[in-house]
Design an enzyme around this catalytic site. Structure first.
Site, PDB file in Angstrom:
ATOM      1  N   ASP A  11       0.845  -1.201   0.000  1.00 49.16           N
ATOM      2  CA  ASP A  11       0.000   0.000   0.000  1.00 49.16           C
ATOM      3  C   ASP A  11       0.876   1.246   0.000  1.00 49.16           C
ATOM      4  O   ASP A  11       1.531   1.556   0.997  1.00 49.16           O
ATOM      5  CB  ASP A  11      -0.893   0.005   1.249  1.00 49.16           C
ATOM      6  CG  ASP A  11      -1.863   1.184   1.238  1.00 49.16           C
ATOM      7  OD1 ASP A  11      -2.940   1.051   0.643  1.00 49.16           O
ATOM      8  OD2 ASP A  11      -1.530   2.244   1.816  1.00 49.16           O
TER       9      ASP A  11
ATOM     10  N   TYR B 106       3.420   9.689  -0.605  1.00 46.00           N
ATOM     11  CA  TYR B 106       4.488   9.056   0.182  1.00 46.00           C
ATOM     12  C   TYR B 106       5.855   9.221  -0.493  1.00 46.00           C
ATOM     13  O   TYR B 106       6.888   9.011   0.136  1.00 46.00           O
ATOM     14  CB  TYR B 106       4.225   7.561   0.419  1.00 46.00           C
ATOM     15  CG  TYR B 106       2.921   7.206   1.107  1.00 46.00           C
ATOM     16  CD1 TYR B 106       2.119   8.173   1.707  1.00 46.00           C
ATOM     17  CD2 TYR B 106       2.474   5.889   1.160  1.00 46.00           C
ATOM     18  CE1 TYR B 106       0.911   7.842   2.319  1.00 46.00           C
ATOM     19  CE2 TYR B 106       1.271   5.543   1.776  1.00 46.00           C
ATOM     20  CZ  TYR B 106       0.492   6.536   2.337  1.00 46.00           C
ATOM     21  OH  TYR B 106      -0.703   6.199   2.937  1.00 46.00           O
TER      22      TYR B 106
ATOM     23  N   LYS C 224      -2.574   5.976  -4.417  1.00 43.00           N
ATOM     24  CA  LYS C 224      -3.687   6.889  -4.109  1.00 43.00           C
ATOM     25  C   LYS C 224      -3.518   8.246  -4.784  1.00 43.00           C
ATOM     26  O   LYS C 224      -2.392   8.747  -4.938  1.00 43.00           O
ATOM     27  CB  LYS C 224      -3.783   7.099  -2.583  1.00 43.00           C
ATOM     28  CG  LYS C 224      -3.735   5.806  -1.794  1.00 43.00           C
ATOM     29  CD  LYS C 224      -3.932   5.995  -0.312  1.00 43.00           C
ATOM     30  CE  LYS C 224      -3.585   4.719   0.439  1.00 43.00           C
ATOM     31  NZ  LYS C 224      -2.175   4.611   0.844  1.00 43.00           N
TER      32      LYS C 224
ATOM     33  N   HIS D 234      -7.504   9.608  -2.006  1.00 42.39           N
ATOM     34  CA  HIS D 234      -6.840   9.578  -0.695  1.00 42.39           C
ATOM     35  C   HIS D 234      -7.679  10.219   0.417  1.00 42.39           C
ATOM     36  O   HIS D 234      -7.664   9.771   1.555  1.00 42.39           O
ATOM     37  CB  HIS D 234      -5.493  10.310  -0.799  1.00 42.39           C
ATOM     38  CG  HIS D 234      -4.467   9.835   0.176  1.00 42.39           C
ATOM     39  ND1 HIS D 234      -3.129   9.721  -0.140  1.00 42.39           N
ATOM     40  CD2 HIS D 234      -4.560   9.444   1.468  1.00 42.39           C
ATOM     41  CE1 HIS D 234      -2.464   9.287   0.910  1.00 42.39           C
ATOM     42  NE2 HIS D 234      -3.303   9.114   1.908  1.00 42.39           N
TER      43      HIS D 234
END
Ligand code: NDP
Length: 301
Positions: A75, A80, A105, A138
């Site tokens: 994930d 990120y 996302k 998200h």
């Protein structure tokens, strides 16, 4: 020849049929069997989260360690900053791409039809993959949600994502989406652990057949020292982290613990190998105290 990875957890199949507490509305969960999403897409119940694992070697090593330990679900998210390393590790692992479930996302700046489609292309390029298994909105950013969802539906229809879903959607966001979507979300990824059980939104997801993913299942480490959790862990001869992951699995949540440590990645996967009885589940259920470690979407209209 690519090396066959994942023997440690993927083999030695144990059929686990926990009795779960009444409110879970599910029975006979086999923690090693995947959840079937809309359109028959299979998603493994245990995934490695890579939030704050960091770009570069740390993410690559964590994903390789997880795939080696038998995880088949990663994930990540655009925000990120480590999609490229996730993709690299997937390719290097020697595990067939078709066996690995990759989620990423859509970030908050990318809402709207055209921006969302461009953001998807950017994530696909960063990951270096042909398809993404699950693409999630998200956060329920106010304003452009209907246009964003139309873009998500178009990406699914083109076969470039195998499933689409949302994250941090509360009941009112789900009601809005379900009222207008042509294709409903397959998944809602929300913060879930015994200290924050979000029963209302969980019930709404179950009613709408939306699979539930538990993020920050270890409370970002903040409550691992809770004495009541420690007492349960001693009783079942497991670690607090394993108890929290197992609680999620027995609630029928897809669970996404993050670790950058190989030893803890393996430790966390061992949550597949034991069972909590009803009484222990009830003890954990009683830990609810509203602890939230991430953003609170409740007040977003
Ligand atoms: P987690 O609840 O998974 O906790 C991670 C923390 O626990 C890290 O500090 C980790 O340290 C530590 N840890 C991991 N395993 C153990 C263990 N066995 N014993 C002791 N400590 C342990 O936090 P996250 O917030 O990262 O959530 C997990 C994933 O969920 C994310 O990585 C992301 O993929 C997703 N997520 C999604 C969000 C969303 O808005 N959709 C928001 C937040 C998370 P170490 O790495 O050193 O092991």
């Amino acid at each position: 020849m690519p090396r066959e990875r994942g023997a440690s957890c993927a083999q030695g199949y144990i059929l686990i049929r926990p009795k779960v507490s009444e409110d879970a509305l599910v029975d006979n969960i086999d923690a090693r069997s995947p959840v079937t999403l809309h359109r028959g897409v299979s998603i493994p119940r245990l995934g490695l989260g890579v939030f704050r694992t960091g770009a570069g070697r740390a993410t690559r090593d964590a994903v390789l360690a997880a795939l080696d330990a038998g995880y088949r679900h990663i994930d990540t998210a655009h925000i990120y900053g480590n999609e490229a390393e996730v993709g690299e590790a997937v390719r290097q692992s020697g595990v067939a791409r078709s066996e690995i479930f990759v989620t990423t996302k859509l970030w908050n700046d990318d809402h709207g039809y055209d921006p969302a489609r461009r953001a998807f292309d950017r994530s696909l390029r960063a990951l270096g993959l042909d398809t993404i298994d699950l693409y999630l909105v998200h956060f329920p950013v106010r304003g452009n949600r209907p246009a964003t969802w139309r873009a998500m539906e178009s990406i699914l229809s083109e076969g470039r994502a195998r499933a689409i879903g949302v994250s941090n959607y509360m009941e009112h966001h789900l009601d809005e989406l379900l009222g207008s979507a042509t294709i409903p979300p397959a998944v809602n990824q929300i913060e879930l652990h015994p200290f924050l059980q979000q029963r209302g939104v969980v019930a709404r997801c179950r009613q709408a057949h939306i699979a539930i993913e538990a993020y920050s299942p270890l409370t970002k480490g903040r409550r691992l020292g809770d004495p009541r959790l420690a007492a349960v862990a001693r009783k079942v001869a497991r670690t607090p982290a394993q108890v929290l992951i197992r609680w999620s699995l027995q609630k029928d949540f897809i669970v996404l613990p993050k670790s950058a440590s190989k030893a803890r990645i393996v430790e966390n996967a061992q949550a597949l190998d034991f069972e909590l009885d009803d009484e222990t589940m009830r003890t954990l259920d009683a830990l609810e105290d509203g602890t939230r470690t991430a953003w609170d979407p409740t007040s977003v209209p």
